[in-house]
Write a protein that holds these residues in place. Structure first.
Motif, PDB file in Angstrom:
ATOM      1  N   GLN A 153     -18.116  -7.167 -32.675  1.00 45.50           N
ATOM      2  CA  GLN A 153     -17.239  -6.754 -33.765  1.00 45.50           C
ATOM      3  C   GLN A 153     -16.727  -7.990 -34.492  1.00 45.50           C
ATOM      4  N   THR A 154     -16.736  -7.946 -35.796  1.00 45.57           N
ATOM      5  CA  THR A 154     -16.239  -9.067 -36.590  1.00 45.57           C
ATOM      6  C   THR A 154     -14.779  -8.826 -36.959  1.00 45.57           C
ATOM      7  N   GLY A 155     -13.988  -9.906 -36.891  1.00 47.21           N
ATOM      8  CA  GLY A 155     -12.579  -9.807 -37.258  1.00 47.21           C
ATOM      9  C   GLY A 155     -11.666  -9.384 -36.133  1.00 47.21           C
ATOM     10  N   THR A 156     -12.217  -8.943 -35.010  1.00 49.25           N
ATOM     11  CA  THR A 156     -11.409  -8.510 -33.876  1.00 49.25           C
ATOM     12  C   THR A 156     -11.764  -9.339 -32.654  1.00 49.25           C
ATOM     13  N   ASN A 157     -10.752  -9.894 -32.007  1.00 52.46           N
ATOM     14  CA  ASN A 157     -10.972 -10.716 -30.820  1.00 52.46           C
ATOM     15  C   ASN A 157     -10.012 -10.311 -29.718  1.00 52.46           C
ATOM     16  N   GLU A 158     -10.413 -10.585 -28.481  1.00 51.54           N
ATOM     17  CA  GLU A 158      -9.560 -10.380 -27.332  1.00 51.54           C
ATOM     18  C   GLU A 158      -9.381 -11.711 -26.624  1.00 51.54           C
ATOM     19  N   ALA A 159      -8.129 -12.044 -26.310  1.00 55.56           N
ATOM     20  CA  ALA A 159      -7.820 -13.328 -25.694  1.00 55.56           C
ATOM     21  C   ALA A 159      -7.199 -13.118 -24.320  1.00 55.56           C
ATOM     22  N   GLU A 160      -7.429 -14.094 -23.439  1.00 54.63           N
ATOM     23  CA  GLU A 160      -6.820 -14.090 -22.110  1.00 54.63           C
ATOM     24  C   GLU A 160      -5.927 -15.312 -21.983  1.00 54.63           C
ATOM     25  N   ASP A 161      -4.756 -15.106 -21.334  1.00 55.04           N
ATOM     26  CA  ASP A 161      -3.784 -16.191 -21.140  1.00 55.04           C
ATOM     27  C   ASP A 161      -3.453 -16.857 -22.477  1.00 55.04           C
ATOM     28  N   LEU A 162      -2.898 -16.068 -23.375  1.00 51.93           N
ATOM     29  CA  LEU A 162      -2.584 -16.549 -24.725  1.00 51.93           C
ATOM     30  C   LEU A 162      -1.235 -17.268 -24.752  1.00 51.93           C
ATOM     31  N   ARG A 163      -1.174 -18.322 -25.545  1.00 52.99           N
ATOM     32  CA  ARG A 163       0.102 -18.986 -25.838  1.00 52.99           C
ATOM     33  C   ARG A 163       0.185 -19.215 -27.339  1.00 52.99           C
ATOM     34  N   VAL A 183      -6.416  -9.625 -31.179  1.00 57.13           N
ATOM     35  CA  VAL A 183      -6.145 -10.259 -32.471  1.00 57.13           C
ATOM     36  C   VAL A 183      -7.035  -9.623 -33.529  1.00 57.13           C
ATOM     37  N   ASP A 184      -6.394  -9.061 -34.553  1.00 62.68           N
ATOM     38  CA  ASP A 184      -7.113  -8.439 -35.670  1.00 62.68           C
ATOM     39  C   ASP A 184      -6.802  -9.245 -36.929  1.00 62.68           C
ATOM     40  N   ALA A 185      -7.722 -10.140 -37.267  1.00 64.75           N
ATOM     41  CA  ALA A 185      -7.496 -11.009 -38.424  1.00 64.75           C
ATOM     42  C   ALA A 185      -7.427 -10.211 -39.713  1.00 64.75           C
ATOM     43  N   GLY A 186      -8.206  -9.128 -39.813  1.00 62.00           N
ATOM     44  CA  GLY A 186      -8.205  -8.317 -41.027  1.00 62.00           C
ATOM     45  C   GLY A 186      -6.865  -7.654 -41.269  1.00 62.00           C
ATOM     46  N   ALA A 187      -6.234  -7.188 -40.193  1.00 62.33           N
ATOM     47  CA  ALA A 187      -4.927  -6.539 -40.305  1.00 62.33           C
ATOM     48  C   ALA A 187      -3.774  -7.534 -40.209  1.00 62.33           C
ATOM     49  N   ASP A 188      -4.118  -8.825 -39.987  1.00 66.99           N
ATOM     50  CA  ASP A 188      -3.104  -9.873 -39.880  1.00 66.99           C
ATOM     51  C   ASP A 188      -2.132  -9.593 -38.735  1.00 66.99           C
ATOM     52  N   GLN A 189      -2.656  -9.065 -37.614  1.00 66.22           N
ATOM     53  CA  GLN A 189      -1.807  -8.665 -36.494  1.00 66.22           C
ATOM     54  C   GLN A 189      -2.380  -9.149 -35.169  1.00 66.22           C
ATOM     55  N   ALA A 190      -1.488  -9.446 -34.239  1.00 69.61           N
ATOM     56  CA  ALA A 190      -1.864  -9.761 -32.862  1.00 69.61           C
ATOM     57  C   ALA A 190      -1.015  -8.886 -31.949  1.00 69.61           C
ATOM     58  N   GLU A 191      -1.664  -8.225 -31.001  1.00 70.21           N
ATOM     59  CA  GLU A 191      -0.958  -7.388 -30.032  1.00 70.21           C
ATOM     60  C   GLU A 191      -0.995  -8.085 -28.676  1.00 70.21           C
ATOM     61  N   LEU A 192       0.176  -8.444 -28.167  1.00 71.90           N
ATOM     62  CA  LEU A 192       0.290  -9.142 -26.899  1.00 71.90           C
ATOM     63  C   LEU A 192       0.570  -8.119 -25.807  1.00 71.90           C
ATOM     64  N   ASN A 198       2.899 -10.849 -36.344  1.00 74.14           N
ATOM     65  CA  ASN A 198       2.161 -11.090 -37.576  1.00 74.14           C
ATOM     66  C   ASN A 198       1.561 -12.491 -37.518  1.00 74.14           C
ATOM     67  N   LEU A 199       0.396 -12.689 -38.125  1.00 74.30           N
ATOM     68  CA  LEU A 199      -0.281 -13.979 -38.053  1.00 74.30           C
ATOM     69  C   LEU A 199       0.122 -14.939 -39.160  1.00 74.30           C
ATOM     70  N   THR A 200       0.694 -14.435 -40.237  1.00 76.12           N
ATOM     71  CA  THR A 200       1.024 -15.314 -41.362  1.00 76.12           C
ATOM     72  C   THR A 200       2.514 -15.354 -41.680  1.00 76.12           C
ATOM     73  N   THR A 201       3.323 -14.536 -41.013  1.00 79.00           N
ATOM     74  CA  THR A 201       4.779 -14.581 -41.179  1.00 79.00           C
ATOM     75  C   THR A 201       5.426 -14.463 -39.812  1.00 79.00           C
ATOM     76  N   LEU A 202       6.659 -14.909 -39.710  1.00 79.15           N
ATOM     77  CA  LEU A 202       7.406 -14.738 -38.466  1.00 79.15           C
ATOM     78  C   LEU A 202       7.900 -13.297 -38.414  1.00 79.15           C
ATOM     79  N   ASP A 203       7.152 -12.459 -37.721  1.00 77.36           N
ATOM     80  CA  ASP A 203       7.486 -11.041 -37.633  1.00 77.36           C
ATOM     81  C   ASP A 203       7.024 -10.544 -36.267  1.00 77.36           C
ATOM     82  N   ILE A 204       7.884 -10.696 -35.264  1.00 81.39           N
ATOM     83  CA  ILE A 204       7.580 -10.324 -33.884  1.00 81.39           C
ATOM     84  C   ILE A 204       8.370  -9.080 -33.526  1.00 81.39           C
ATOM     85  N   ALA A 205       7.724  -8.143 -32.846  1.00 78.69           N
ATOM     86  CA  ALA A 205       8.415  -6.898 -32.485  1.00 78.69           C
ATOM     87  C   ALA A 205       7.997  -6.450 -31.093  1.00 78.69           C
ATOM     88  N   SER A 206       8.946  -5.935 -30.363  1.00 73.86           N
ATOM     89  CA  SER A 206       8.671  -5.281 -29.084  1.00 73.86           C
ATOM     90  C   SER A 206       9.046  -3.820 -29.246  1.00 73.86           C
TER      91      SER A 206
END
Length: 202
Positions: A85-95, A115-124, A146-154
């Motif tokens: 899949q392009t634009g979607t990645n899965e990461a392990e032990d992310l910082r 990490v979904d670069a197209g949606a500009d979102q990362a789900e931890l 969010n990947l381009t702004t400081l927008d963190i939510a739980s």
């Protein structure tokens, strides 16, 4: 007569034994040629196909600047692109490290991330931890960033240690909107604070 039979038997055996030996040797030779030496490692081709289908990068690192001018960097133990899949990645032990223009720093750690670069979102996902230079330590099982702004939510429950004491809440957000005075941390949904005076901490 008996001697003649014995002599004939010996003569036949002299011819038969070498023929049997020749047949056995021929059989072994044919069997050895039928064995494919590459077939002794059947997992090799499968492993190659898996890596081609699930593209994998070890020790990836990314850094950039948010729309608000904050510096942000991502690093992980491993990054995969499931099923090509392009634009979607899965990461392990992310910082993820955010250096804000205000001088504060936010460090996020998670066991896994999508990490979904197209949606500009990362789900931890999984034991997500946030530590800030202002003295906050926050933990949750899931957060979005969010990947381009400081927008963190739980969206779920969080537990936090803060300069004021221990906080539990049903949700939390950290934002740095241009129309606000710097970054803001907001706890919502049944917030509880166990206040610890600074003098007791010392």
């Amino acid at each position: 007569m008996e001697a003649d039979r014995y002599s004939r038997l010996v003569s036949w055996l002299k011819i038969l034994f070498p023929l049997i030996a020749l047949v056995l040797l021929s059989t072994l030779f044919l069997l050895s040629r039928a064995i494919d030496p590459e077939a002794t490692i059947p997992f090799a081709d499968t492993e190659v196909q898996e890596r081609l289908r699930d593209q994998q990068v070890t020790g990836p690192f990314y850094s950039g600047t948010t729309d608000d001018g904050d510096l942000i960097s991502f690093s992980a133990e491993k990054l995969t692109t499931p099923r090509g899949q392009t634009g979607t990645n899965e990461a392990e032990d992310l910082r993820a490290v955010l250096d804000l223009q205000s001088g504060a720093q936010i460090v996020m750690d998670a066991a896994r991330a999508k990490v979904d670069a197209g949606a500009d979102q990362a789900e931890l996902i999984g034991n997500v931890r946030i530590n800030t230079s202002t003295g906050y330590s926050i933990q949750s099982e899931r957060m979005t960033s969010n990947l381009t702004t400081l927008d963190i939510a739980s969206p779920g429950p969080v537990e936090a240690n803060s300069p004021a004491g221990e906080i539990t809440a049903g949700a939390m957000t950290i934002t740095n909107r241009q129309d606000s005075a710097g970054s803001q941390m907001l706890f919502t949904k049944g917030v509880k604070l166990i206040y610890t005076p600074q003098s007791m901490k010392e």
